[in-house]
Design an enzyme around this catalytic site. Structure first.
Site, PDB file in Angstrom:
ATOM      1  N   ASP A   1       0.842  -1.199   0.000  1.00  0.00           N
ATOM      2  CA  ASP A   1       0.000   0.000   0.000  1.00  0.00           C
ATOM      3  C   ASP A   1       0.880   1.252   0.000  1.00  0.00           C
ATOM      4  O   ASP A   1       2.015   1.235   0.489  1.00  0.00           O
ATOM      5  CB  ASP A   1      -0.901  -0.003   1.255  1.00  0.00           C
TER       6      ASP A   1
ATOM      7  N   THR B   1     -16.755   1.902   3.934  1.00  0.00           N
ATOM      8  CA  THR B   1     -15.296   1.825   4.132  1.00  0.00           C
ATOM      9  C   THR B   1     -14.813   3.250   4.436  1.00  0.00           C
ATOM     10  O   THR B   1     -15.583   4.214   4.273  1.00  0.00           O
ATOM     11  CB  THR B   1     -14.566   1.337   2.854  1.00  0.00           C
TER      12      THR B   1
ATOM     13  N   TYR C   1     -13.946   8.667 -12.342  1.00  0.00           N
ATOM     14  CA  TYR C   1     -14.132   7.416 -11.578  1.00  0.00           C
ATOM     15  C   TYR C   1     -14.812   6.359 -12.461  1.00  0.00           C
ATOM     16  O   TYR C   1     -14.329   5.236 -12.580  1.00  0.00           O
ATOM     17  CB  TYR C   1     -14.970   7.692 -10.321  1.00  0.00           C
TER      18      TYR C   1
ATOM     19  N   LYS D   1     -13.219   2.791 -13.898  1.00  0.00           N
ATOM     20  CA  LYS D   1     -13.768   1.497 -13.492  1.00  0.00           C
ATOM     21  C   LYS D   1     -14.237   0.686 -14.702  1.00  0.00           C
ATOM     22  O   LYS D   1     -14.071  -0.524 -14.757  1.00  0.00           O
ATOM     23  CB  LYS D   1     -14.910   1.695 -12.486  1.00  0.00           C
TER      24      LYS D   1
HETATM   25  N1  LIG Z   1     -16.343   1.628  -0.842  1.00  0.00           N
HETATM   26  C1  LIG Z   1     -17.165   1.558  -1.875  1.00  0.00           C
HETATM   27  O1  LIG Z   1     -18.369   1.899  -1.784  1.00  0.00           O
HETATM   28  C2  LIG Z   1     -16.656   1.029  -3.205  1.00  0.00           C
HETATM   29  C3  LIG Z   1     -17.608   0.746  -4.195  1.00  0.00           C
HETATM   30  C4  LIG Z   1     -17.177   0.262  -5.420  1.00  0.00           C
HETATM   31  C5  LIG Z   1     -15.824   0.066  -5.644  1.00  0.00           C
HETATM   32  N2  LIG Z   1     -14.919   0.358  -4.678  1.00  0.00           N
HETATM   33  C6  LIG Z   1     -13.491   0.144  -4.981  1.00  0.00           C
HETATM   34  O2  LIG Z   1     -12.942  -0.752  -4.050  1.00  0.00           O
HETATM   35  C7  LIG Z   1     -11.546  -0.485  -3.916  1.00  0.00           C
HETATM   36  C8  LIG Z   1     -11.201  -0.334  -2.443  1.00  0.00           C
HETATM   37  O3  LIG Z   1     -11.902   0.780  -1.930  1.00  0.00           O
HETATM   38  P1  LIG Z   1     -12.216   0.996  -0.372  1.00  0.00           P
HETATM   39  O4  LIG Z   1     -13.608   1.477  -0.306  1.00  0.00           O
HETATM   40  O5  LIG Z   1     -11.787  -0.175   0.398  1.00  0.00           O
HETATM   41  O6  LIG Z   1     -11.270   2.282  -0.109  1.00  0.00           O
HETATM   42  P2  LIG Z   1     -10.170   2.596   1.010  1.00  0.00           P
HETATM   43  O7  LIG Z   1      -9.823   4.024   0.843  1.00  0.00           O
HETATM   44  O8  LIG Z   1     -10.640   2.142   2.334  1.00  0.00           O
HETATM   45  O9  LIG Z   1      -8.932   1.672   0.547  1.00  0.00           O
HETATM   46  C9  LIG Z   1      -8.172   1.981  -0.595  1.00  0.00           C
HETATM   47  C10 LIG Z   1      -6.716   1.654  -0.325  1.00  0.00           C
HETATM   48  O10 LIG Z   1      -5.957   1.967  -1.514  1.00  0.00           O
HETATM   49  C11 LIG Z   1      -4.752   2.593  -1.106  1.00  0.00           C
HETATM   50  N3  LIG Z   1      -4.201   3.394  -2.186  1.00  0.00           N
HETATM   51  C12 LIG Z   1      -4.701   4.547  -2.722  1.00  0.00           C
HETATM   52  N4  LIG Z   1      -3.895   4.995  -3.689  1.00  0.00           N
HETATM   53  C13 LIG Z   1      -2.861   4.117  -3.774  1.00  0.00           C
HETATM   54  C14 LIG Z   1      -1.699   4.026  -4.587  1.00  0.00           C
HETATM   55  N5  LIG Z   1      -1.412   4.964  -5.499  1.00  0.00           N
HETATM   56  N6  LIG Z   1      -0.859   2.984  -4.420  1.00  0.00           N
HETATM   57  C15 LIG Z   1      -1.136   2.029  -3.479  1.00  0.00           C
HETATM   58  N7  LIG Z   1      -2.195   2.065  -2.670  1.00  0.00           N
HETATM   59  C16 LIG Z   1      -3.061   3.089  -2.823  1.00  0.00           C
HETATM   60  C17 LIG Z   1      -5.144   3.433   0.099  1.00  0.00           C
HETATM   61  O11 LIG Z   1      -4.013   3.803   0.881  1.00  0.00           O
HETATM   62  C18 LIG Z   1      -6.100   2.480   0.819  1.00  0.00           C
HETATM   63  O12 LIG Z   1      -5.410   1.646   1.714  1.00  0.00           O
HETATM   64  C19 LIG Z   1     -11.269   0.788  -4.740  1.00  0.00           C
HETATM   65  O13 LIG Z   1     -10.778   0.414  -6.013  1.00  0.00           O
HETATM   66  C20 LIG Z   1     -12.658   1.395  -4.881  1.00  0.00           C
HETATM   67  O14 LIG Z   1     -12.752   2.199  -6.032  1.00  0.00           O
HETATM   68  C21 LIG Z   1     -15.300   0.823  -3.445  1.00  0.00           C
END
Ligand SMILES: NC(=O)c1ccc[n+]([C@@H]2O[C@H](COP(=O)([O-])OP(=O)(O)OC[C@H]3O[C@@H](n4cnc5c(N)ncnc54)[C@H](O)[C@@H]3O)[C@@H](O)[C@H]2O)c1
Length: 262
Positions: free
Chosen positions: A40, A202, A167, A171
């Site tokens: 990360d 999250t 975004y 995706k």
């Molecule tokens: N939470 C939602 O509602 C949701 C819905 C659909 C998709 N997603 C996708 O799920 C995935 C995880 O999201 P989440 O909700 O757990 O978010 P989160 O912010 O809790 O976790 C994301 C993680 O990615 C890391 N990160 C960000 N940029 C980075 C980089 N350049 N290099 C390495 N690490 C990096 C962050 O430090 C963090 O630990 C993402 O791709 C998000 O787009 C989330």
């Protein structure tokens, strides 16, 4: 934590494993017997996640990786390969949200989203796949229901829409990128699939989801009438990583409470 899948002896990398869906994935993989590498940008968060797993008797190590930088991704992959000998599974849960930054131009917002959410997934996949080629492996990328539909804009004002455009574009591309990788890397024994979550609680979504009015609106828009817990997405990820999905590749599984079927 009851494990539905067995990952004993498997070495699994969770990119973006310091928080949210990635962190929960790392914890569930460790509980199912995997050795976990948490990579990360947030090294401190990755270390805390790894320490918690180790305290519970699992094996996990933390690594710093900026997925949006190809050199950083390649270095992390090499280091993890050296420490773990073989990489069996990769989950890419790296991502940033659609919120535009103060003072950012429309172009900068769009480019930042593409750089992390699309290029970051690409650099991570290609760096780790280099170590899987010929030996086999499974990859799961986290896309989103925003690869299929455009969710309602939750932040008022001009400019904000470029975050959402970036975004959704990133995706949609992650979904197709994953399919292309699955087709082109099948000859090297690699399976690749994506998971497309709907609304999940999250740290990424804490701000909009903690607004009671907005939360109610979002919940009402989902046929299952609620926002998902990260664990509910993790079970789909573990299925796609495991041998239980051994004949599935190039697929995207939506876990959105029915949102996109409406
Ligand atoms: N939470 C939602 O509602 C949701 C819905 C659909 C998709 N997603 C996708 O799920 C995935 C995880 O999201 P989440 O909700 O757990 O978010 P989160 O912010 O809790 O976790 C994301 C993680 O990615 C890391 N990160 C960000 N940029 C980075 C980089 N350049 N290099 C390495 N690490 C990096 C962050 O430090 C963090 O630990 C993402 O791709 C998000 O787009 C989330």
């Amino acid at each position: 934590m009851k494990a539905a899948f067995d990952f004993s002896g498997k070495n699994c990398v969770v990119a973006g494993g310091a928080s949210g869906i990635g962190r929960s994935t790392a914890e569930h993989l460790a509980a199912a017997g995997a050795n976990v590498a948490i990579a990360d940008l947030n090294l401190e968060g990755a270390q805390q996640a790894a320490e918690k797993i180790c305290t519970l008797g699992g094996r996990a190590e933390a690594f710093r990786m900026n997925a949006a930088d190809p050199e950083s991704a390649a270095n992390a992959a090499e280091q993890i390969q050296r420490n773990f000998q073989q990489i069996h599974c990769l989950v890419n849960s790296v991502g940033i949200g659609a919120k535009a930054r103060e003072g950012e131009s429309f172009q900068e917002t769009f480019e930042r989203l593409i750089k992390v959410n699309l290029m970051g997934m690409f650099y991570s996949c290609s760096a780790f796949a280099e170590h899987m080629m010929g030996k086999g492996g499974t990859i799961v990328n986290i896309a989103s229901m925003s690869a299929t539909i455009v969710p309602a804009k939750t932040r008022p004002g001009r400019g904000g829409e470029y975050g959402l455009i970036g975004y959704c574009t990133s995706k949609g591309a992650v979904k197709m990128m994953t399919k292309s990788m699955a087709m082109l890397w099948s000859e090297y024994g690699i399976r690749a699939n994506s998971v497309s979550p709907g609304y999940v609680d999250t740290p990424l979504t804490a701000e909009p989801h903690s607004n009671p009015e907005l939360r109610k609106k979002l919940e009402d828009s989902v046929p299952l009438r609620r926002i998902a817990r990260p664990e509910e997405i993790v079970q789909v990820i573990l299925f796609l990583l495991s041998d239980a999905s051994g004949y599935i590749t190039g697929e995207d599984i939506l876990a959105d409470g029915g949102f996109t079927s409406r």
